[in-house]
Structures are given as C-alpha cells and as structure tokens.
Write a protein that holds these residues in place. Sequence first.
Motif, PDB file in Angstrom:
ATOM      1  N   LEU A  37      50.218  34.130  48.128  1.00  0.00           N
ATOM      2  CA  LEU A  37      49.335  35.181  47.630  1.00  0.00           C
ATOM      3  C   LEU A  37      49.445  36.404  48.542  1.00  0.00           C
ATOM      4  O   LEU A  37      49.366  36.274  49.762  1.00  0.00           O
ATOM      5  N   GLU A  60      47.272  39.604  48.729  1.00  0.00           N
ATOM      6  CA  GLU A  60      46.034  40.179  48.192  1.00  0.00           C
ATOM      7  C   GLU A  60      45.141  40.578  49.367  1.00  0.00           C
ATOM      8  O   GLU A  60      44.841  39.746  50.229  1.00  0.00           O
ATOM      9  N   ASP A 109      41.966  41.702  49.290  1.00  0.00           N
ATOM     10  CA  ASP A 109      40.560  41.337  49.127  1.00  0.00           C
ATOM     11  C   ASP A 109      40.437  39.830  49.364  1.00  0.00           C
ATOM     12  O   ASP A 109      40.876  39.022  48.536  1.00  0.00           O
ATOM     13  N   ALA A 113      41.271  36.648  46.924  1.00  0.00           N
ATOM     14  CA  ALA A 113      42.310  35.690  47.312  1.00  0.00           C
ATOM     15  C   ALA A 113      41.772  34.262  47.300  1.00  0.00           C
ATOM     16  O   ALA A 113      42.447  33.330  46.862  1.00  0.00           O
ATOM     17  N   ASN A 172      41.317  33.134  43.648  1.00  0.00           N
ATOM     18  CA  ASN A 172      42.611  32.838  43.037  1.00  0.00           C
ATOM     19  C   ASN A 172      43.189  31.521  43.556  1.00  0.00           C
ATOM     20  O   ASN A 172      43.767  30.737  42.799  1.00  0.00           O
ATOM     21  N   SER A 222      48.703  33.173  52.550  1.00  0.00           N
ATOM     22  CA  SER A 222      47.994  34.311  51.982  1.00  0.00           C
ATOM     23  C   SER A 222      48.152  35.491  52.928  1.00  0.00           C
ATOM     24  O   SER A 222      47.905  35.376  54.134  1.00  0.00           O
ATOM     25  N   ASP A 282      49.622  41.850  44.769  1.00  0.00           N
ATOM     26  CA  ASP A 282      48.755  42.965  44.395  1.00  0.00           C
ATOM     27  C   ASP A 282      49.550  44.271  44.523  1.00  0.00           C
ATOM     28  O   ASP A 282      50.572  44.330  45.223  1.00  0.00           O
ATOM     29  N   THR A 335      46.723  42.513  39.648  1.00  0.00           N
ATOM     30  CA  THR A 335      46.231  43.773  40.185  1.00  0.00           C
ATOM     31  C   THR A 335      45.267  44.462  39.232  1.00  0.00           C
ATOM     32  O   THR A 335      45.236  44.156  38.041  1.00  0.00           O
ATOM     33  N   LYS A 358      43.426  42.612  36.497  1.00  0.00           N
ATOM     34  CA  LYS A 358      42.102  42.106  36.847  1.00  0.00           C
ATOM     35  C   LYS A 358      41.040  42.780  35.978  1.00  0.00           C
ATOM     36  O   LYS A 358      41.145  43.975  35.700  1.00  0.00           O
TER      37      LYS A 358
END
Length: 231
Positions: free
Chosen positions: A9, A11, A13, A17, A20, A35, A57, A85, A107
């Motif tokens: 991942l 991301e 945020d 994350a 998800n 991540s 993202d 995203t 998103k």
Amino acid sequence: MTTRVRILLVEDDLRVARVNRDLLERDPDVHVVGSAATCAQGDALAQALQPDLILLDVHLPDGSGLGLLRHWRSAGRTTDVALITAADDESSVRLALAHGAFDYLIKPFTGQRLAELVARHRTRRLNAAASASRVDQASLDRLLGVTPTTAGVLPRGIDPHTLERVAQALADTGQAVSAEEIGDRVGLSRVTAWRYLEHLVRAGQAQLDHQYGQAGRPAKLYRHCPLPPEA
C-alpha cells in the motif's frame, strides 16, 4: 488452490491505509506486506519487498503517485499497479492508464469493488503464468481480460459484468467445481451460474468435466481453462 497475493500500500493517510488493509486481509490469501506514506518510501519498499500488487495513491507528500508509476515503468518494473485515490479528474485517469495502471478506484469505493480488483489481478497472474513466451491472440486476449465472444457480441441474457465475475470465481477456485458452488461464490442461482459457465465452455475459457460414481445422472463440473483449446 487460491493464488496468494502480496500487496504493497502506498497511501499517506494512515487511517485510510488501515481501513484498506483490513478490507484486503478479509481474504486469508491476501497479505499486505508493507505500507508507505511517501513516493520515496513506496519506491524503496517496492524494490525491497517485490510485491505482487501495488495499490497507489496519487496525492503524496513528496510528489505524485503518477510520477512514481511512470518511474517504475521506465525502469522496467512490470508489477501490477492500481490507483486508489480521490483524484477523479480525467487527466489523472488517462495518465494512469497510459503508464500501465491496470485498475483505478476513486475514493470512496466499496469493499466489493476492492475485492474485484484483487480477483482481476489473480486472473491476470494465472493467465500470464499459463502463457508461453510467444502467445496467440486468444491467450493474449485472456491475459488482457478481453472476453472472447462469437461475432464480438455476447448472447442475449449474458451480462458482461456478471460473466467477468463468474470467470474470475472459476479461475480463483483452481479446481473443478459445480454450477451451484460458483453460484454461491458470486451470488447467483444455480441455473443462472450454469448458463454463464456453459457460455465460458463454448468460448474456450472453461472445461466441462463429468463426475461419475453416484446413482442417477453424472454431475457436471467446470474447470478454468487458462489456455485456448488445441485446434
């Protein structure tokens, strides 16, 4: 046996994350191996972890995920990358697809749509593994996710989205299964699942087996067919 998927991942945020990750790991054969919150971290982890799939993202603190995707492709990295995203402008979508993103989720999205993304990735990997160093058009279409049809038009009563879901469910099983089992997986009646499975057999994407040994008519079982049938 279901294909295991190792996911990275990217991301920034942390809450998103975490959500998800939780959605993805509802599938016991999915493992989020790392991540990252920045482009630099994402690039380093992609090289170190060699994931099967990267969820990326666009808006990151030190740059654009689209730029990172372009960097990976120019460096020859062919890992499946999907954008997840809030960037919903057409130019971002076009750039992502032009640089080889195989999917794009805006998103907010549903857990089902995310699961479908992973299922498509699994199908792509199975088809790629089954393809020889040289491919014909039928196996290439299968790798690209193009559903073969007679005269380019699906028969009446066959919905393309449902057909894709049935085909993915069959590929994910890795074994011969009944129409009832596929129906349970996809949320269809046995008769409807049977109709789609029979279409896949005619299209060369599934193989029909018969299970004998019980009284009465033999059971029909269906198996994913990653390669086109021999001429």
